[in-house]
Motif scaffolding. Structure first.
Motif, PDB file in Angstrom:
ATOM      1  N   SER A 119       0.826  -1.208   0.000  1.00  0.00           N
ATOM      2  CA  SER A 119       0.000   0.000   0.000  1.00  0.00           C
ATOM      3  C   SER A 119       0.860   1.257   0.000  1.00  0.00           C
ATOM      4  CB  SER A 119      -0.932  -0.001   1.212  1.00  0.00           C
ATOM      5  OG  SER A 119      -1.653   1.197   1.309  1.00  0.00           O
ATOM      6  N   PHE A 120       1.870   1.300   0.856  1.00  0.00           N
ATOM      7  CA  PHE A 120       2.731   2.470   0.938  1.00  0.00           C
ATOM      8  C   PHE A 120       3.587   2.611  -0.321  1.00  0.00           C
ATOM      9  CE2 PHE A 120       1.228   2.538   5.146  1.00  0.00           C
ATOM     10  CZ  PHE A 120       1.640   3.687   5.790  1.00  0.00           C
ATOM     11  N   SER A 121       4.041   1.499  -0.883  1.00  0.00           N
ATOM     12  CA  SER A 121       4.871   1.562  -2.086  1.00  0.00           C
ATOM     13  C   SER A 121       4.077   2.015  -3.307  1.00  0.00           C
ATOM     14  CB  SER A 121       5.524   0.197  -2.366  1.00  0.00           C
ATOM     15  OG  SER A 121       6.534  -0.076  -1.423  1.00  0.00           O
ATOM     16  N   ARG A 122       2.801   1.615  -3.376  1.00  0.00           N
ATOM     17  CA  ARG A 122       1.976   2.088  -4.492  1.00  0.00           C
ATOM     18  C   ARG A 122       1.820   3.604  -4.444  1.00  0.00           C
ATOM     19  NH1 ARG A 122      -1.166  -2.674  -3.668  1.00  0.00           N
ATOM     20  NH2 ARG A 122      -2.537  -1.530  -2.234  1.00  0.00           N
ATOM     21  N   ALA A 123       1.710   4.149  -3.248  1.00  0.00           N
ATOM     22  CA  ALA A 123       1.520   5.590  -3.107  1.00  0.00           C
ATOM     23  C   ALA A 123       2.821   6.369  -3.259  1.00  0.00           C
ATOM     24  CB  ALA A 123       0.887   5.902  -1.754  1.00  0.00           C
ATOM     25  N   TYR A 124       3.876   5.919  -2.585  1.00  0.00           N
ATOM     26  CA  TYR A 124       5.089   6.714  -2.465  1.00  0.00           C
ATOM     27  C   TYR A 124       6.180   6.350  -3.462  1.00  0.00           C
ATOM     28  CZ  TYR A 124       3.281   8.245   2.111  1.00  0.00           C
ATOM     29  OH  TYR A 124       2.536   8.786   3.134  1.00  0.00           O
ATOM     30  N   GLY A 125       6.078   5.200  -4.117  1.00  0.00           N
ATOM     31  CA  GLY A 125       7.195   4.645  -4.855  1.00  0.00           C
ATOM     32  C   GLY A 125       7.821   3.544  -4.025  1.00  0.00           C
ATOM     33  N   ASP A 126       8.757   2.808  -4.599  1.00  0.00           N
ATOM     34  CA  ASP A 126       9.363   1.680  -3.892  1.00  0.00           C
ATOM     35  C   ASP A 126      10.010   2.151  -2.588  1.00  0.00           C
ATOM     36  OD1 ASP A 126       8.554   0.121  -5.949  1.00  0.00           O
ATOM     37  OD2 ASP A 126      10.550  -0.313  -6.736  1.00  0.00           O
ATOM     38  N   ILE A 127       9.532   1.630  -1.486  1.00  0.00           N
ATOM     39  CA  ILE A 127      10.089   1.945  -0.161  1.00  0.00           C
ATOM     40  C   ILE A 127      10.052   0.678   0.687  1.00  0.00           C
ATOM     41  CG2 ILE A 127       9.542   4.421  -0.123  1.00  0.00           C
ATOM     42  CD1 ILE A 127       7.347   2.217   1.918  1.00  0.00           C
ATOM     43  N   GLU A 128      10.737   0.714   1.803  1.00  0.00           N
ATOM     44  CA  GLU A 128      10.683  -0.397   2.755  1.00  0.00           C
ATOM     45  C   GLU A 128      10.243   0.152   4.103  1.00  0.00           C
ATOM     46  OE1 GLU A 128      13.448  -4.012   4.578  1.00  0.00           O
ATOM     47  OE2 GLU A 128      14.235  -2.678   3.032  1.00  0.00           O
ATOM     48  N   LEU A 129       9.301  -0.528   4.723  1.00  0.00           N
ATOM     49  CA  LEU A 129       8.849  -0.181   6.064  1.00  0.00           C
ATOM     50  C   LEU A 129       9.536  -1.110   7.056  1.00  0.00           C
ATOM     51  CD1 LEU A 129       5.001   0.177   5.402  1.00  0.00           C
ATOM     52  CD2 LEU A 129       6.689   2.019   5.557  1.00  0.00           C
ATOM     53  N   VAL A 130      10.352  -0.550   7.924  1.00  0.00           N
ATOM     54  CA  VAL A 130      11.135  -1.338   8.877  1.00  0.00           C
ATOM     55  C   VAL A 130      10.625  -1.054  10.281  1.00  0.00           C
ATOM     56  CG1 VAL A 130      13.427  -1.854   9.777  1.00  0.00           C
ATOM     57  CG2 VAL A 130      13.144  -1.184   7.371  1.00  0.00           C
ATOM     58  N   THR A 131      10.206  -2.110  10.977  1.00  0.00           N
ATOM     59  CA  THR A 131       9.704  -1.952  12.346  1.00  0.00           C
ATOM     60  C   THR A 131      10.545  -2.775  13.310  1.00  0.00           C
ATOM     61  OG1 THR A 131       7.808  -2.315  13.798  1.00  0.00           O
ATOM     62  CG2 THR A 131       8.014  -3.805  11.936  1.00  0.00           C
ATOM     63  N   ARG A 132      10.724  -2.262  14.523  1.00  0.00           N
ATOM     64  CA  ARG A 132      11.501  -2.978  15.542  1.00  0.00           C
ATOM     65  C   ARG A 132      10.610  -3.814  16.457  1.00  0.00           C
ATOM     66  NH1 ARG A 132      16.576  -1.197  15.196  1.00  0.00           N
ATOM     67  NH2 ARG A 132      16.960   0.870  14.318  1.00  0.00           N
ATOM     68  N   THR A 133       9.301  -3.781  16.176  1.00  0.00           N
ATOM     69  CA  THR A 133       8.367  -4.579  16.966  1.00  0.00           C
ATOM     70  C   THR A 133       7.907  -5.781  16.148  1.00  0.00           C
ATOM     71  OG1 THR A 133       6.485  -3.276  16.185  1.00  0.00           O
ATOM     72  CG2 THR A 133       7.592  -2.518  18.174  1.00  0.00           C
ATOM     73  N   ASP A 134       7.078  -6.585  16.737  1.00  0.00           N
ATOM     74  CA  ASP A 134       6.531  -7.746  16.040  1.00  0.00           C
ATOM     75  C   ASP A 134       5.711  -7.269  14.838  1.00  0.00           C
ATOM     76  OD1 ASP A 134       5.329 -10.025  15.160  1.00  0.00           O
ATOM     77  OD2 ASP A 134       4.166 -10.384  16.990  1.00  0.00           O
ATOM     78  N   PRO A 135       6.084  -7.650  13.621  1.00  0.00           N
ATOM     79  CA  PRO A 135       5.343  -7.185  12.446  1.00  0.00           C
ATOM     80  C   PRO A 135       3.859  -7.514  12.508  1.00  0.00           C
ATOM     81  CG  PRO A 135       7.402  -8.213  11.784  1.00  0.00           C
ATOM     82  CD  PRO A 135       7.250  -8.468  13.254  1.00  0.00           C
ATOM     83  N   ALA A 136       3.503  -8.611  13.153  1.00  0.00           N
ATOM     84  CA  ALA A 136       2.095  -9.004  13.211  1.00  0.00           C
ATOM     85  C   ALA A 136       1.258  -8.010  14.001  1.00  0.00           C
ATOM     86  CB  ALA A 136       1.965 -10.393  13.823  1.00  0.00           C
ATOM     87  N   SER A 137       1.895  -7.286  14.913  1.00  0.00           N
ATOM     88  CA  SER A 137       1.136  -6.340  15.738  1.00  0.00           C
ATOM     89  C   SER A 137       1.236  -4.904  15.221  1.00  0.00           C
ATOM     90  CB  SER A 137       1.637  -6.389  17.186  1.00  0.00           C
ATOM     91  OG  SER A 137       2.987  -5.957  17.261  1.00  0.00           O
ATOM     92  N   TRP A 138       2.056  -4.687  14.185  1.00  0.00           N
ATOM     93  CA  TRP A 138       2.241  -3.323  13.670  1.00  0.00           C
ATOM     94  C   TRP A 138       1.004  -2.882  12.901  1.00  0.00           C
ATOM     95  CZ3 TRP A 138       2.423  -0.770   8.957  1.00  0.00           C
ATOM     96  CH2 TRP A 138       2.981   0.514   8.975  1.00  0.00           C
ATOM     97  N   ARG A 139       0.642  -1.609  13.048  1.00  0.00           N
ATOM     98  CA  ARG A 139      -0.521  -1.077  12.362  1.00  0.00           C
ATOM     99  C   ARG A 139      -0.145   0.196  11.606  1.00  0.00           C
ATOM    100  NH1 ARG A 139      -1.702  -5.350  13.180  1.00  0.00           N
ATOM    101  NH2 ARG A 139      -3.448  -6.281  14.335  1.00  0.00           N
ATOM    102  N   GLY A 140      -0.647   0.280  10.394  1.00  0.00           N
ATOM    103  CA  GLY A 140      -0.431   1.480   9.596  1.00  0.00           C
ATOM    104  C   GLY A 140      -1.494   1.576   8.522  1.00  0.00           C
ATOM    105  N   SER A 141      -1.899   2.792   8.197  1.00  0.00           N
ATOM    106  CA  SER A 141      -2.903   2.975   7.150  1.00  0.00           C
ATOM    107  C   SER A 141      -2.546   4.194   6.314  1.00  0.00           C
ATOM    108  CB  SER A 141      -4.304   3.148   7.756  1.00  0.00           C
ATOM    109  OG  SER A 141      -4.388   4.341   8.507  1.00  0.00           O
ATOM    110  N   LEU A 142      -3.012   4.164   5.075  1.00  0.00           N
ATOM    111  CA  LEU A 142      -2.725   5.249   4.136  1.00  0.00           C
ATOM    112  C   LEU A 142      -3.953   5.439   3.254  1.00  0.00           C
ATOM    113  CD1 LEU A 142      -0.152   6.972   3.391  1.00  0.00           C
ATOM    114  CD2 LEU A 142       0.116   5.427   1.467  1.00  0.00           C
ATOM    115  N   ARG A 143      -4.471   6.657   3.228  1.00  0.00           N
ATOM    116  CA  ARG A 143      -5.596   6.982   2.347  1.00  0.00           C
ATOM    117  C   ARG A 143      -5.114   8.016   1.346  1.00  0.00           C
ATOM    118  NH1 ARG A 143      -9.881  10.657   2.384  1.00  0.00           N
ATOM    119  NH2 ARG A 143      -9.194  11.503   4.385  1.00  0.00           N
ATOM    120  N   LEU A 144      -5.320   7.738   0.064  1.00  0.00           N
ATOM    121  CA  LEU A 144      -4.732   8.567  -0.983  1.00  0.00           C
ATOM    122  C   LEU A 144      -5.817   9.267  -1.792  1.00  0.00           C
ATOM    123  CD1 LEU A 144      -1.928   9.259  -2.218  1.00  0.00           C
ATOM    124  CD2 LEU A 144      -2.302   7.380  -3.829  1.00  0.00           C
TER     125      LEU A 144
END
Length: 313
Positions: A10-35
């Protein structure tokens, strides 16, 4: 650790190729993007847990996007790294950063922001000037035009979300003009606007706006000089004159930008399973045959040959 794959896409479609890196458990990470697509610019409403957004040199080469990001921090903090500088944002702050070069945005806590994606021509700055404005905090506390422009910009961006779609295009143009004034102020440290544009400056600004609209609407097969003239409130004759003075035509510019978009996509490993016909259609070519002919004429090889030359891996 990378954030979940669905949010990553979702973030890459909006912003271009990017990587989201989290230091927590990925299963519990939350993020949203409305374009929102607003003709000359795009506005993303972003809300995430703590994360780092990374765009590498490889990413910039893969997708070829060169727009400018304008980040308006609404809640939480952000650190933006680019061109050897670091900008620390708090709510109410703004920063420019460039999709055409590597960057990192560190979000150390849950946060909300609006991220505007602005085609480079709309800022009316050269490359050296653009490099001077990245990763520098803009706020309304300094004794400069920013103190006047920032509240206006914030109000317009919030209004875009509330008004009916037919009115959004006009507001988007107003936002783009304010951003150009802010960028000019940050690049020179002097007054951005002056007392009024000359005729030549006005023509350049109109040409920039038309080109930005073309970039935003490349995927529409019906995009034409008539559509562009009507959208910008100018005569067809004047539109053709703007491009003739640049040594090209409206149709030629549209074709060039579509070919560049197709070429960038054909070079992306992530698009390897997409047919050439699908790539052509995605960027506004109604006929695969016409696309192949135009591509060969522009680049000296067929689309299939170009894709075959792409390094694997």
């Amino acid at each position: 650790m990378r954030a979940p794959a669905c949010e990553q896409r979702s973030f890459s479609r909006a912003y271009g190729d990017i990587e989201l890196v989290t230091r927590t458990d990925p299963a519990s990470w939350r993020g949203s993007l409305r374009l929102l697509h607003l003709g000359v610019l795009q506005v993303a409403s972003e809300e995430t847990d703590a994360v780092e957004v990374v765009r590498t040199t490889r990413d910039t080469t893969a997708d070829g996007r060169t727009h400018l990001f304008v980040r308006l921090q609404l809640e939480g903090a952000a650190l933006v790294f680019q061109d050897g500088r670091r900008a620390r944002l708090h709510p109410g702050n703004l920063v420019f950063y460039d999709a055409g070069r590597p960057f990192s945005v560190v979000l150390p806590e849950a946060q909300r922001a609006r991220v505007l994606m602005v085609p480079r021509p709309l800022l009316r700055l050269g490359e050296a000037e653009l490099r001077r404005i990245t990763a520098k905090v803009v706020d309304d506390t300094t004794d400069s035009p920013a103190a006047l422009l920032m509240p206006l910009l914030d109000g317009l961006v919030r209004e875009i979300d509330a008004v009916a779609p037919p009115a959004r295009e006009g507001l988007a143009r107003a936002v783009a003009d304010l951003l150009a004034a802010l960028a000019a102020d940050r690049s020179t440290g002097t007054e951005a606007a002056g007392t009024g544009p000359s005729a030549a400056t006005g023509q350049a600004a109109m040409l920039d706006r038309v080109k930005a609209t073309i970039d935003a609407r490349l995927a529409e097969p019906e995009l034409s000089p008539g559509v562009l003239a009507a959208e910008h409130g100018i005569s067809l004759r004047y539109l053709h004159k703007l491009f003739q003075e640049q040594g090209t035509t409206v149709g030629g510019w549209i074709r060039r930008r579509r070919l560049e978009a197709c070429r960038a996509e054909l070079a992306r490993p992530s698009a390897a399973d997409r047919t050439i016909a699908a790539v052509a259609a995605r960027w506004g070519f109604a006929s695969p045959t016409h696309f192949s002919h135009a591509f060969r004429k522009a680049y000296g090889v067929s689309p299939a040959q170009f894709r075959g030359q792409r390094p694997s891996g």
